[in-house]
Design an enzyme around this catalytic site. Structure first.
Site, PDB file in Angstrom:
ATOM      1  N   ASP A  88      79.811  81.917  44.047  1.00 20.85           N
ATOM      2  CA  ASP A  88      79.669  81.295  42.654  1.00 20.85           C
ATOM      3  C   ASP A  88      80.440  80.148  42.908  1.00 20.85           C
ATOM      4  OD1 ASP A  88      78.263  83.690  41.843  1.00 20.85           O
ATOM      5  OD2 ASP A  88      79.594  83.910  40.272  1.00 20.85           O
ATOM      6  N   HIS A 144      79.709  85.853  50.227  1.00 18.56           N
ATOM      7  CA  HIS A 144      78.606  86.544  51.003  1.00 18.56           C
ATOM      8  C   HIS A 144      77.742  86.027  52.127  1.00 18.56           C
ATOM      9  CE1 HIS A 144      78.644  90.086  47.830  1.00 18.56           C
ATOM     10  NE2 HIS A 144      79.729  89.111  47.671  1.00 18.56           N
ATOM     11  N   SER A 247      89.199  77.998  46.249  1.00 18.79           N
ATOM     12  CA  SER A 247      89.065  77.293  47.500  1.00 18.79           C
ATOM     13  C   SER A 247      87.568  76.653  47.635  1.00 18.79           C
ATOM     14  CB  SER A 247      89.499  77.834  48.511  1.00 18.79           C
ATOM     15  OG  SER A 247      89.709  76.740  49.773  1.00 18.79           O
TER      16      SER A 247
END
Length: 286
Positions: A88, A144, A247
């Site tokens: 995201d 992921h 980050s």
């Protein structure tokens, strides 16, 4: 230039990150509650997506920050040829690697060799493609896999801990090639793929699913870990790693294996599992 960006040139990055880490891992009820409530309120965190939606039940701020999502909150693009968005966040930049250079912002770029810690590691991506995704404090902080890969090597590259916010990206030359980072090399059915976990000011923690905490400890020299022959295979859409504060993750692909989704552009919000790129298959490909 913002005050935060100006100060990050002179502040003791690692000292501040160490202090922030102590707060993030504190199980003092008042500290924990204040930190979690502040972030939820200031950044508009959507707790309905969390596997555990009760902010008061987390043992520490870090446990809240690295929270899992409930089942079904994110789904992978159903097209089997779609490489997936790894996290995201917002697209910082994406596009072709220009003869070994990665675009950072207007007037700013850095080389793949600087980012990855060596010319040999960078060679397969000299004319490839990249996507840089910034994770803000409101986002899900687990990263992921865009595609199924076998872990080959990790490279811990020491560096600074600049903020990775929009102003810093625009103002700090070669920012992503200067910040502390963990470079993760995977072998896939189309060749090499890299996921770079870039640290940032405050906490700057990186954990992987195969090895646990990697940063900190902060490095003083480049450190390589060879995973060849260990059989660590991560499936497309599987969790790979997590940040212990906001980050950036950078995905690198070699040339002629995939086309980045043409709808992607700088500052665009993105979600884990949406299409990052489309695999190019030759007639002989499976």
């Amino acid at each position: 230039m913002s005050l935060v960006t100006t100060l990050t040139h002179v502040l003791p990055h690692r000292t501040l990150s160490s202090l922030a880490r102590r707060l993030a891992y504190s199980q003092n009820p008042r500290t924990r509650r204040w930190l979690i409530d502040t972030v939820v309120r200031r950044f508009g965190v959507d707790l309905s997506e969390a596997a555990n939606p009760d902010p008061a039940s987390y043992a520490s701020f870090n446990a809240f920050f690295t929270r899992a999502l409930r089942d079904g909150a994110r789904m992978p693009d159903p097209d089997p040829d779609a490489l997936l968005m790894p996290a995201d966040g917002h697209i910082s930049q994406c596009g072709p690697v220009d003869d070994g250079r990665i675009f950072q912002a207007k007037g700013q770029s850095f080389t793949t060799a600087e980012l990855l810690g060596g010319e040999e590691d960078a060679a397969p991506f000299r004319h490839g493609s990249f996507a840089t995704v910034y994770l803000s404090p409101r986002d899900y902080h687990r990263v992921h896999m865009p595609w199924t890969g076998t872990l080959r090597e990790t490279v811990h590259v020491p560096g600074r801990l600049f903020s990775v916010g929009t102003d810093a990206v625009a103002r700090v030359p070669r920012l992503f090639a200067r910040n502390e980072r963990l470079v993760c090399h995977f072998d896939t059915d189309f060749g090499p793929m890299v996921q770079v976990m870039v640290g940032a000011l405050l906490v700057s923690g990186v954990e992987t699913v195969w090895s646990g905490e990697e940063i900190p400890a902060y490095g003083r020299r480049i450190t390589r870990k060879d995973y060849r022959g260990r059989g660590i295979v991560l499936a497309r859409f599987a969790e790979m790693a997590r940040f212990n504060y906001g980050s950036t993750v950078i995905t690198l692909l070699p040339p002629d294996v995939a086309v980045l989704d043409p709808s992607l552009h700088a500052e665009q919000p993105v979600r884990l599992g949406q299409r990052l790129a489309t695999r190019l298959r030759s007639p002989a490909s499976p």
